[in-house]
Design a protein around this motif. Structure first.
Motif, PDB file in Angstrom:
ATOM      1  N   ARG A 286      -4.478  10.987   0.824  1.00  0.00           N
ATOM      2  CA  ARG A 286      -5.902  11.169   1.097  1.00  0.00           C
ATOM      3  C   ARG A 286      -6.258  10.326   2.311  1.00  0.00           C
ATOM      4  NH1 ARG A 286      -8.623   9.488  -4.230  1.00  0.00           N
ATOM      5  NH2 ARG A 286      -6.512   9.144  -4.947  1.00  0.00           N
TER       6      ARG A 286
ATOM      7  N   LEU B 205       0.855  -1.181   0.000  1.00  0.00           N
ATOM      8  CA  LEU B 205       0.000   0.000   0.000  1.00  0.00           C
ATOM      9  C   LEU B 205       0.893   1.234   0.000  1.00  0.00           C
ATOM     10  CD1 LEU B 205      -2.989   0.907   0.157  1.00  0.00           C
ATOM     11  CD2 LEU B 205      -2.661   1.134   2.616  1.00  0.00           C
ATOM     12  N   LEU B 206       0.614   2.178  -0.908  1.00  0.00           N
ATOM     13  CA  LEU B 206       1.416   3.404  -0.986  1.00  0.00           C
ATOM     14  C   LEU B 206       0.659   4.549  -0.320  1.00  0.00           C
ATOM     15  CD1 LEU B 206       2.495   3.001  -4.719  1.00  0.00           C
ATOM     16  CD2 LEU B 206       3.841   2.412  -2.718  1.00  0.00           C
ATOM     17  N   ASP B 207       1.297   5.713  -0.283  1.00  0.00           N
ATOM     18  CA  ASP B 207       0.677   6.884   0.328  1.00  0.00           C
ATOM     19  C   ASP B 207      -0.032   7.683  -0.763  1.00  0.00           C
ATOM     20  OD1 ASP B 207      -0.036   8.835   2.024  1.00  0.00           O
ATOM     21  OD2 ASP B 207       1.986   9.217   2.795  1.00  0.00           O
ATOM     22  N   ASN B 208      -1.357   7.834  -0.656  1.00  0.00           N
ATOM     23  CA  ASN B 208      -2.071   8.586  -1.699  1.00  0.00           C
ATOM     24  C   ASN B 208      -2.452   9.993  -1.254  1.00  0.00           C
ATOM     25  OD1 ASN B 208      -4.220   8.104  -0.013  1.00  0.00           O
ATOM     26  ND2 ASN B 208      -5.551   7.227  -1.553  1.00  0.00           N
TER      27      ASN B 208
ATOM     28  N   GLU C  55      -3.253   3.958  -8.904  1.00  0.00           N
ATOM     29  CA  GLU C  55      -3.870   5.007  -8.107  1.00  0.00           C
ATOM     30  C   GLU C  55      -5.304   5.108  -8.601  1.00  0.00           C
ATOM     31  OE1 GLU C  55      -1.726   8.652  -7.695  1.00  0.00           O
ATOM     32  OE2 GLU C  55      -3.024   9.190  -6.013  1.00  0.00           O
TER      33      GLU C  55
ATOM     34  N   SER D 204      -8.935   8.282   2.714  1.00  0.00           N
ATOM     35  CA  SER D 204      -9.387   6.919   2.444  1.00  0.00           C
ATOM     36  C   SER D 204      -8.335   6.193   1.638  1.00  0.00           C
ATOM     37  CB  SER D 204     -10.722   6.928   1.700  1.00  0.00           C
ATOM     38  OG  SER D 204     -10.557   7.374   0.384  1.00  0.00           O
ATOM     39  N   ASN D 205      -7.709   5.230   2.245  1.00  0.00           N
ATOM     40  CA  ASN D 205      -6.639   4.493   1.593  1.00  0.00           C
ATOM     41  C   ASN D 205      -6.604   3.106   2.199  1.00  0.00           C
ATOM     42  OD1 ASN D 205      -4.508   4.068  -0.134  1.00  0.00           O
ATOM     43  ND2 ASN D 205      -2.974   4.977   1.212  1.00  0.00           N
ATOM     44  N   GLY D 206      -6.730   2.096   1.377  1.00  0.00           N
ATOM     45  CA  GLY D 206      -6.661   0.738   1.887  1.00  0.00           C
ATOM     46  C   GLY D 206      -6.994  -0.274   0.814  1.00  0.00           C
ATOM     47  N   VAL D 207      -6.443  -1.482   0.968  1.00  0.00           N
ATOM     48  CA  VAL D 207      -6.791  -2.576   0.065  1.00  0.00           C
ATOM     49  C   VAL D 207      -7.093  -3.826   0.886  1.00  0.00           C
ATOM     50  CG1 VAL D 207      -5.517  -1.828  -1.980  1.00  0.00           C
ATOM     51  CG2 VAL D 207      -4.344  -3.190  -0.256  1.00  0.00           C
TER      52      VAL D 207
ATOM     53  N   VAL E 157      -7.124  -8.132  -5.407  1.00  0.00           N
ATOM     54  CA  VAL E 157      -6.925  -6.997  -4.509  1.00  0.00           C
ATOM     55  C   VAL E 157      -8.182  -6.134  -4.575  1.00  0.00           C
ATOM     56  CG1 VAL E 157      -5.480  -4.984  -3.981  1.00  0.00           C
ATOM     57  CG2 VAL E 157      -4.436  -7.031  -4.977  1.00  0.00           C
ATOM     58  N   GLY E 158      -8.853  -5.958  -3.450  1.00  0.00           N
ATOM     59  CA  GLY E 158     -10.036  -5.105  -3.381  1.00  0.00           C
ATOM     60  C   GLY E 158      -9.610  -3.686  -3.087  1.00  0.00           C
ATOM     61  N   ILE E 159     -10.313  -2.726  -3.678  1.00  0.00           N
ATOM     62  CA  ILE E 159      -9.819  -1.352  -3.713  1.00  0.00           C
ATOM     63  C   ILE E 159     -10.722  -0.392  -2.967  1.00  0.00           C
ATOM     64  CG2 ILE E 159      -9.614   0.565  -5.350  1.00  0.00           C
ATOM     65  CD1 ILE E 159      -8.415  -1.681  -7.247  1.00  0.00           C
ATOM     66  N   ARG E 160     -10.122   0.473  -2.133  1.00  0.00           N
ATOM     67  CA  ARG E 160     -10.884   1.475  -1.379  1.00  0.00           C
ATOM     68  C   ARG E 160     -10.201   2.830  -1.460  1.00  0.00           C
ATOM     69  NH1 ARG E 160     -13.344  -2.268  -1.935  1.00  0.00           N
ATOM     70  NH2 ARG E 160     -14.008  -3.857  -0.509  1.00  0.00           N
ATOM     71  N   GLY E 161     -10.344   3.520  -2.574  1.00  0.00           N
ATOM     72  CA  GLY E 161      -9.743   4.858  -2.692  1.00  0.00           C
ATOM     73  C   GLY E 161      -8.256   4.851  -2.406  1.00  0.00           C
ATOM     74  N   THR E 162      -7.479   4.346  -3.313  1.00  0.00           N
ATOM     75  CA  THR E 162      -6.208   3.758  -2.947  1.00  0.00           C
ATOM     76  C   THR E 162      -5.088   3.969  -3.933  1.00  0.00           C
ATOM     77  OG1 THR E 162      -7.213   1.995  -1.691  1.00  0.00           O
ATOM     78  CG2 THR E 162      -5.221   1.438  -2.805  1.00  0.00           C
ATOM     79  N   LYS E 163      -3.859   3.929  -3.400  1.00  0.00           N
ATOM     80  CA  LYS E 163      -2.662   3.887  -4.226  1.00  0.00           C
ATOM     81  C   LYS E 163      -1.809   2.719  -3.739  1.00  0.00           C
ATOM     82  CE  LYS E 163       1.029   6.964  -5.810  1.00  0.00           C
ATOM     83  NZ  LYS E 163       1.569   8.331  -5.694  1.00  0.00           N
ATOM     84  N   PHE E 164      -1.478   1.813  -4.625  1.00  0.00           N
ATOM     85  CA  PHE E 164      -0.707   0.645  -4.198  1.00  0.00           C
ATOM     86  C   PHE E 164       0.136   0.093  -5.343  1.00  0.00           C
ATOM     87  CE2 PHE E 164      -3.192  -2.728  -6.260  1.00  0.00           C
ATOM     88  CZ  PHE E 164      -4.404  -2.085  -6.487  1.00  0.00           C
ATOM     89  N   ILE E 165       0.984  -0.855  -4.979  1.00  0.00           N
ATOM     90  CA  ILE E 165       1.843  -1.484  -5.983  1.00  0.00           C
ATOM     91  C   ILE E 165       1.733  -2.997  -5.838  1.00  0.00           C
ATOM     92  CG2 ILE E 165       3.994  -1.577  -4.627  1.00  0.00           C
ATOM     93  CD1 ILE E 165       5.330  -0.393  -7.250  1.00  0.00           C
TER      94      ILE E 165
END
Lengths: 198, 143
Positions: free
Chosen positions: A32, A27-30, B109, A34-37, B130-138
């Motif tokens: 904002r 998980l990266l820093d967006n 993103e 709301s951030n999560g997977v 991978v389920g997504i909730r307003g997100t940035k990931f790799i």
């Protein structure tokens, strides 16, 4: 010579015989709130809620591995090629208008240069223009006024000859106020055009 | 006969879908190929992508794509990524984003679909999703 070749062969074959493909999710820093997977396999789910935490997956029937922290700088370095290619998120600028008119306020007029610069740095890009009014006056007239405001911004961009892949021009009339008000209220912050550069 | 008819209807429907561009290539380095219906062909900055496209990157290559809803996705070297289904129609309240990373690395993103209809976003990987909730990931899929 021969033993070396055999040894090398065994080492090379190892990943194919013994190990499963492994997937890493970070998980990266967006910037904002709301951030999560949620990472799910047939074996179960794990959620990542804090930036710079990660989990690994080995097989479809194994639960994702326990969440661990990672160093932001290390991730930045390890995945530099991928992250450097990530386009910047869209930017929305607001331009405000004088009451009942398609005249930009003087403050907004001074910000048009920033819009041109933004479009130039985001090539190739799309531009979405949405016109709005406050709730003073008839809804139908406001729809037309908001459309004229949006078209005015479009003509301005055309005159500046900035390169754009496509431009959309839409009117929301008085239906999408930035500041919710009763009907018939003059509100300067609702007399606006939103320009999104993406 | 029935099957071939059904297949041709599916093919027609997907070619109709495919006519619409869903994303634009913003950044590109090295060799990047797209399979749009038939064979792989190389793409460049400013190329459009369609629903159903498959993206492939070579050694030391990368690509960054901006989708219509503002979702940004980049792929690192030696990646294989499928845009299985993409639909962004706010006026009809229709949202769909179904993608698969089969190998390599992707940074994501999320945009408006992730905000308005996160349940309709599906990012698949070989082991699951991978389920997504307003997100940035790799995500990195090792072979």
């Amino acid at each position: 010579m021969t033993p070396f070749v055999i040894y090398a062969g065994v080492i090379l074959a190892l990943p194919f015989i013994f190990s499963h493909p492994k997937t890493t999710v970070v998980l990266l820093d967006n910037n904002r709130s709301s951030n999560g997977v949620i990472v799910t396999t047939e074996g179960g789910s794990t959620s990542l809620d804090t930036p710079y935490t990660q989990t690994f997956l080995t097989t479809p029937d194994a639960k994702p591995e326990a969440v661990s922290r990672v160093d932001a700088t290390e991730i930045r370095k390890k995945y530099a090629q991928t992250l450097d290619a990530l386009p910047q998120p869209p930017v929305t600028l607001l331009f405000y208008f004088e009451e009942g008119s398609v005249q930009l306020t003087s403050e907004s007029k001074s910000q048009t240069a920033a819009l041109i610069d933004l479009i130039k740095t985001r090539q190739p890009c799309f531009v979405d223009i949405i016109g709005h009014t406050d709730t003073e006056g008839e809804a139908k007239a406001n729809y037309d006024l908001a459309l004229k405001r949006a078209q005015m911004v479009k003509s301005f961009l055309d005159e500046q000859k900035v390169e754009m892949k496509d431009v959309s021009v839409v009117s929301y009339g008085e239906s999408d106020p930035l500041i919710p008000t009763e009907d018939g209220v003059a509100e300067p912050r609702n007399r606006r055009v939103e320009v999104t550069v993406r | 006969m029935k099957i071939s008819l059904a297949l041709s209807i599916v093919a027609m429907a997907s070619s109709l879908w495919g006519a619409e561009s869903v994303a634009i290539v913003k950044n590109l380095k090295g060799d990047v190929l797209v399979k749009q219906g038939g064979d792989y062909k190389s793409i460049e900055r400013g190329s459009y992508l369609q629903s159903g496209d498959i993206l492939q990157t070579g050694d030391n290559s990368s690509v960054g794509v901006a989708f219509n809803d503002g979702t940004m996705i980049s792929l690192g070297p030696k990646s294989l990524f499928v845009v299985s289904q993409y639909r962004f129609k706010p006026s009809a309240n229709e949202y769909d984003f179904d993608m698969t990373l089969s190998k390599g690395t992707a940074a994501v993103e999320t945009g408006k679909i992730g905000k308005l209809a996160p349940q309709n976003v599906s990012f698949k990987i070989p082991q699951g999703s991978v389920g997504i909730r307003g997100t940035k990931f790799i995500v990195e899929v090792e072979e």
